[in-house]
Design a protein around this motif. Structure first.
Motif, short mmCIF file in Angstrom:
data_model
loop_
_atom_site.label_atom_id
_atom_site.label_comp_id
_atom_site.label_asym_id
_atom_site.label_seq_id
_atom_site.Cartn_x
_atom_site.Cartn_y
_atom_site.Cartn_z
N LEU A 201 0.87 -1.09 0.09
CA LEU A 201 -0.02 -0.10 -0.05
C LEU A 201 0.99 1.26 0.01
CD1 LEU A 201 -2.67 1.43 0.22
CD2 LEU A 201 -2.43 1.21 2.66
N LEU A 202 1.88 1.48 0.70
CA LEU A 202 2.90 2.34 0.79
C LEU A 202 3.56 2.60 -0.46
CD1 LEU A 202 4.31 4.55 2.47
CD2 LEU A 202 6.19 3.01 3.07
N GLN A 203 3.77 1.32 -1.22
CA GLN A 203 4.52 1.44 -2.61
C GLN A 203 3.70 2.16 -3.46
OE1 GLN A 203 5.84 -2.58 -2.81
NE2 GLN A 203 7.91 -1.92 -3.16
N GLY A 204 2.35 1.73 -3.37
CA GLY A 204 1.06 2.56 -4.10
C GLY A 204 0.97 3.52 -4.31
N LEU A 205 1.00 4.20 -2.78
CA LEU A 205 1.02 5.64 -2.61
C LEU A 205 2.10 6.43 -3.35
CD1 LEU A 205 0.13 5.94 1.17
CD2 LEU A 205 -1.66 6.43 -0.69
N GLU A 206 3.37 6.00 -3.13
CA GLU A 206 4.41 6.36 -3.78
C GLU A 206 4.33 6.50 -5.46
OE1 GLU A 206 7.72 5.51 -0.17
OE2 GLU A 206 7.39 4.18 -1.89
N ARG A 207 3.95 5.50 -5.97
CA ARG A 207 3.66 5.51 -7.33
C ARG A 207 2.55 6.21 -7.74
NH1 ARG A 207 5.60 -0.29 -6.68
NH2 ARG A 207 3.13 -0.69 -6.54
N GLY A 208 1.57 6.83 -7.14
CA GLY A 208 0.47 7.49 -7.21
C GLY A 208 -0.60 6.62 -7.69
N GLU A 209 -0.95 5.53 -7.23
CA GLU A 209 -1.81 4.39 -7.54
C GLU A 209 -3.07 4.99 -6.97
OE1 GLU A 209 -0.77 0.55 -6.58
OE2 GLU A 209 1.07 0.62 -8.16
N ALA A 210 -4.31 5.09 -7.77
CA ALA A 210 -5.50 5.45 -7.51
C ALA A 210 -5.99 4.59 -6.44
CB ALA A 210 -6.48 5.47 -8.64
N ASP A 211 -5.88 3.49 -6.26
CA ASP A 211 -6.39 2.37 -5.39
C ASP A 211 -5.91 2.74 -4.11
OD1 ASP A 211 -8.31 1.51 -7.35
OD2 ASP A 211 -6.99 -0.36 -7.61
N ALA A 212 -4.43 2.65 -4.19
CA ALA A 212 -3.93 2.96 -2.85
C ALA A 212 -4.35 4.33 -2.29
CB ALA A 212 -2.29 3.00 -3.06
N MET A 213 -4.34 5.40 -3.01
CA MET A 213 -4.95 6.68 -2.45
C MET A 213 -6.14 6.46 -1.83
SD MET A 213 -3.04 9.53 -5.07
CE MET A 213 -3.61 8.61 -6.55
N ASP A 214 -7.12 5.79 -2.33
CA ASP A 214 -8.49 5.80 -2.23
C ASP A 214 -8.45 4.96 -1.00
OD1 ASP A 214 -11.41 6.10 -3.00
OD2 ASP A 214 -11.35 3.92 -2.71
N ARG A 215 -7.90 3.86 -0.50
CA ARG A 215 -7.60 3.13 0.69
C ARG A 215 -7.19 3.85 1.67
NH1 ARG A 215 -4.50 -2.30 0.37
NH2 ARG A 215 -5.51 -2.51 2.55
N VAL A 216 -6.36 4.73 1.50
CA VAL A 216 -5.82 5.37 2.67
C VAL A 216 -6.82 6.70 2.98
CG1 VAL A 216 -4.02 7.33 3.28
CG2 VAL A 216 -3.47 5.04 2.43
N ALA A 217 -7.49 7.20 1.99
CA ALA A 217 -8.28 8.42 1.99
C ALA A 217 -9.54 7.77 2.99
CB ALA A 217 -8.82 8.99 0.87
N ARG A 218 -10.07 6.77 2.63
CA ARG A 218 -11.51 6.26 3.32
C ARG A 218 -11.07 5.73 4.67
NH1 ARG A 218 -15.53 5.22 0.09
NH2 ARG A 218 -15.14 5.41 -2.19
N SER A 219 -9.77 5.16 5.00
CA SER A 219 -9.51 4.44 6.37
C SER A 219 -9.07 5.39 7.28
CB SER A 219 -8.83 3.08 6.22
OG SER A 219 -7.54 3.33 5.63
N ALA A 220 -8.03 6.38 6.73
CA ALA A 220 -7.30 7.16 7.49
C ALA A 220 -7.64 8.76 7.57
CB ALA A 220 -5.97 7.27 7.20
N LEU A 221 -8.05 9.28 6.63
CA LEU A 221 -8.30 10.77 6.40
C LEU A 221 -9.64 11.08 6.63
CD1 LEU A 221 -6.36 12.86 3.75
CD2 LEU A 221 -8.61 13.64 4.75
N ILE A 222 -10.71 10.19 6.36
CA ILE A 222 -12.12 10.61 6.39
C ILE A 222 -12.62 9.64 7.65
CG2 ILE A 222 -14.21 10.44 5.42
CD1 ILE A 222 -12.88 10.35 2.97
N ALA A 223 -12.23 8.24 7.61
CA ALA A 223 -13.03 7.43 8.51
C ALA A 223 -12.84 7.87 10.26
CB ALA A 223 -12.46 6.19 8.44
N PRO A 224 -11.72 8.37 10.76
CA PRO A 224 -11.65 8.73 12.22
C PRO A 224 -12.63 9.85 12.56
CG PRO A 224 -9.48 8.58 10.92
CD PRO A 224 -10.62 8.62 9.87
N LEU A 225 -13.32 10.60 11.57
CA LEU A 225 -13.89 11.75 12.15
C LEU A 225 -15.44 11.22 12.19
CD1 LEU A 225 -12.91 14.33 9.03
CD2 LEU A 225 -11.94 13.99 11.37
#
Length: 410
Positions: A201-225
């Motif tokens: 998942l970390l590698q995917g973020l660094e490569r700019g993969e859409a699925d990786a960014m979507d997983r992180v956004a949903r579970s870490a940037l939005i979900a805790p709120l």
């Protein structure tokens, strides 16, 4: 789909559009600051679901890590502690002059294996980025409980005896090699497969993969709120995108990557502040009823405090507040009740952000956003805020009329 799930989808889509399209350079200025924005994503990776699942599993199964049999070379006098290496023994005797010396390969159990080194690297990287994410927060940040829990879990995991050796051996400057990743992925043990998932998942973020960014956004940037905070974030990002489209300027996110007192979004000449009073706030003259309330509270030694608008839009060219945005997530009350409450707040806040007796222009540029059933304005010329609900917010041009009203500022 529930309303909250739809809000999460909408917010994740806005973030994904930003990070995906930001990789391209538009004109002379890049829309995406690769170093800053990827660091923001990696900070959120450290508290994302795959990393949290890994640490939770390790705490529940502290003996899951596996030591493998390896060999170390020993030289002894007339004692064989492992498999004899005849060739090295002959060379050693010739060099040392000791006729009874034996070179052997002693079997030992070691945790410094490829899968364990991968696991240790992921844990060290997560610890580094949770510390960085924590440093970005203000004292009232809604993300603090999540980050503090993640840090406490990682500290507990680092105390597991089996991981101390790999954690000492691993270096963040040297990534796990392909063999380590392959061996961990093939392992029957769940802990290594979880580590591989977090690493990829970390590698995917660094490569700019859409699925990786979507997983992180949903579970870490939005979900805790909380639900209502998610909706405020969705509105803040939506009005930022609408203003960027209307002005033709660049959209830049500053979510958790800047000072807590700064804007969360800048779009062209506009900056959007979330739950901030800002330096533009000027305490208005108190009305008789407000003076009475203050006197009563002072009798109990209680300060009246200062209310904060949900969102404030600042025109940086004019160095003035362009709009006040009040957001209401409807849970129990009716839409009409919540709209009345929002209008009352916008009018009250307007007194702090506009000259005395001249609040009507600010009021007519302000916005009330409801999660559902926003009323339609009957008199378009009245000094009243715009009204929008989540259904309209999702539409490509749902905020065009409001954004154009802000562009009409002198």
């Amino acid at each position: 789909m529930s309303l909250d799930a739809a809000i999460v989808d909408h917010t994740a889509g806005l973030l994904l559009r930003y990070f995906r399209s930001g990789a391209a350079i538009e004109g002379a200025a890049p829309r995406l600051d690769q170093r800053r924005d990827v660091d923001i994503l990696k900070g959120h990776w450290a508290v994302s679901a795959p990393v949290r699942q890994l640490t939770a599993y390790l705490l529940a199964h502290p003996h899951e890590t596996q030591a493998l049999l390896s060999y170390r070379e020993r030289v002894d006098d007339a004692v064989a502690r492992g498999r004899l290496d005849a060739r090295r023994t002959w060379f050693y005797r010739q060099q040392s002059g000791i006729p009874s010396a034996l070179v052997t390969h002693e079997p030992v159990r070691s945790f410094n294996t490829g899968p364990n080194l991968l696991l240790a690297w992921v844990l060290r990287e997560a610890a580094s980025y949770t510390a960085r994410l924590f440093s970005w927060q203000g004292t009232t940040s809604p993300y603090l409980p999540t980050i503090e829990k993640a840090q406490a879990d990682i500290r507990s995991v680092q105390k597991i005896d089996a991981l101390r050796e790999p954690l000492r051996a691993v270096s963040l400057g040297h990534r796990p090699n392909a063999a380590s990743v392959r061996d961990a992925a093939r392992s029957r043990r769940q802990v290594y497969r979880l580590a591989v998932d977090a690493y990829r998942l970390l590698q995917g973020l660094e490569r700019g993969e859409a699925d990786a960014m979507d997983r992180v956004a949903r579970s870490a940037l939005i979900a805790p709120l909380e639900d209502w905070r998610r909706f405020e974030l969705a509105v803040g990002l939506s009005i930022g995108e609408a203003l960027a489209q209307a002005t033709g300027g660049s959209l830049h996110l500053h979510l958790l990557g800047a000072k807590s007192s700064g804007p969360i979004v800048t779009a062209g000449r506009f900056a959007i502040y979330w739950q901030q009073i800002t330096g533009y706030h000027q305490p208005p003259p108190l009305e008789p009823s407000e003076l009475r309330v203050r006197a009563v509270l002072q009798a109990y030694g209680i300060n009246t405090g200062t209310e904060r608008p949900d969102l404030i839009v600042v025109d940086r060219d004019q160095d003035a507040v362009a709009a006040v945005v009040e957001v209401k997530y409807i849970a129990g009350d009716t839409a009409t009740t919540r709209f009345r409450e929002a209008v009352d707040q916008v009018v009250r806040y307007g007194r702090s952000y506009a000259p005395t007796g001249a609040t009507a222009p600010l009021l007519s540029r302000s916005l009330v956003a409801l999660s559902r059933h926003a009323p339609a304005r009957i008199d378009p010329d009245a000094p009243a805020p715009f009204s929008v609900d989540f259904e309209a917010l999702k539409q490509p041009h749902g905020l065009d009329a409001w954004a154009l009203a802000l562009l009409a500022l002198p």
